[in-house]
Enzyme design. Structure first.
Site, mmCIF file in Angstrom:
data_model
loop_
_atom_site.group_PDB
_atom_site.id
_atom_site.type_symbol
_atom_site.label_atom_id
_atom_site.label_comp_id
_atom_site.label_asym_id
_atom_site.label_seq_id
_atom_site.Cartn_x
_atom_site.Cartn_y
_atom_site.Cartn_z
ATOM 1 N N THR A 26 54.021 -8.752 9.530
ATOM 2 C CA THR A 26 55.308 -9.076 8.924
ATOM 3 C C THR A 26 55.267 -9.001 7.404
ATOM 4 O OG1 THR A 26 55.899 -10.438 10.815
ATOM 5 C CG2 THR A 26 57.088 -10.869 8.781
ATOM 6 N N PHE A 27 54.185 -9.424 6.810
ATOM 7 C CA PHE A 27 54.059 -9.398 5.351
ATOM 8 C C PHE A 27 54.162 -7.971 4.804
ATOM 9 C CE2 PHE A 27 51.763 -9.733 1.283
ATOM 10 C CZ PHE A 27 52.418 -10.823 0.729
ATOM 11 N N ASP A 28 53.864 -6.979 5.646
ATOM 12 C CA ASP A 28 53.874 -5.579 5.242
ATOM 13 C C ASP A 28 55.236 -4.912 5.391
ATOM 14 O OD1 ASP A 28 50.956 -5.638 4.910
ATOM 15 O OD2 ASP A 28 50.944 -5.816 7.089
ATOM 16 N N VAL A 51 56.566 -14.140 13.341
ATOM 17 C CA VAL A 51 55.548 -14.875 12.601
ATOM 18 C C VAL A 51 55.214 -16.103 13.439
ATOM 19 C CG1 VAL A 51 54.979 -16.079 10.462
ATOM 20 C CG2 VAL A 51 56.504 -14.092 10.399
ATOM 21 N N THR A 56 47.163 -23.200 9.646
ATOM 22 C CA THR A 56 47.519 -23.569 8.276
ATOM 23 C C THR A 56 49.005 -23.298 8.052
ATOM 24 O OG1 THR A 56 47.075 -21.377 7.370
ATOM 25 C CG2 THR A 56 45.199 -22.906 7.501
ATOM 26 N N HIS A 58 50.140 -20.847 6.469
ATOM 27 C CA HIS A 58 50.212 -19.418 6.166
ATOM 28 C C HIS A 58 51.457 -18.766 6.775
ATOM 29 C CE1 HIS A 58 48.535 -15.537 5.023
ATOM 30 N NE2 HIS A 58 48.804 -15.095 6.228
ATOM 31 N N LEU A 83 67.341 -9.030 9.048
ATOM 32 C CA LEU A 83 66.138 -9.857 9.132
ATOM 33 C C LEU A 83 65.896 -10.183 10.610
ATOM 34 C CD1 LEU A 83 63.906 -11.303 7.540
ATOM 35 C CD2 LEU A 83 65.378 -13.308 7.518
ATOM 36 N N ARG A 98 61.995 -14.428 22.558
ATOM 37 C CA ARG A 98 63.043 -14.062 21.596
ATOM 38 C C ARG A 98 63.152 -12.565 21.337
ATOM 39 N NH1 ARG A 98 61.735 -19.014 17.452
ATOM 40 N NH2 ARG A 98 62.396 -20.640 18.871
#
Length: 118
Positions: A26-28, A51, A56, A58, A83, A98
């Site tokens: 997802t960060f990419d 995600v 943690t 994160h 999104l 989902r």
């Protein structure tokens, strides 16, 4: 699976999928969104991902930063970007449940916005 559902739904809505980019996480997503937004033949971008919760905080960092940058690229480019990322704070089982809803809603959002902005 999520991508396949989204592509089928786009076709159902009368939209053409010109390009699909799969990223490691997802960060990419924002860099792929930027690359697509720069193309003249792309009218809008559907993002899809999940995600999941880790040990943690994160997952919160990843989700918030990806969402912010995706929104920024949409505004800067003037092209609708959805999104379609579920999470954070969810299990893998939650993410699987989902898939269909997020894929369809994310696709519908972009198609509706493209039509409304013309």
């Amino acid at each position: 699976l999520m991508s396949k559902i989204a592509q089928e739904h786009a076709k159902f809505l009368g939209a053409e999928v010109k390009k699909v980019i799969r990223v490691p996480g997802t960060f990419d997503i924002p860099i792929a969104v930027k690359k697509l937004a720069d193309k003249k033949d792309i009218d809008g971008i559907v993002t899809l991902g999940a995600v999941v919760e880790g040990d943690t905080d994160h997952d919160n960092i990843v989700a918030q930063n990806a969402a912010r940058k995706i929104a920024d690229i949409g505004v800067e480019s003037g092209k609708p970007v959805s999104l379609g990322i579920s999470g954070p704070k969810m299990s893998r089982a939650d993410a699987v449940r989902r898939i269909e809803g997020y894929a369809k809603r994310s696709t519908e959002t972009v198609v509706k916005m493209i039509r409304r902005l013309k």
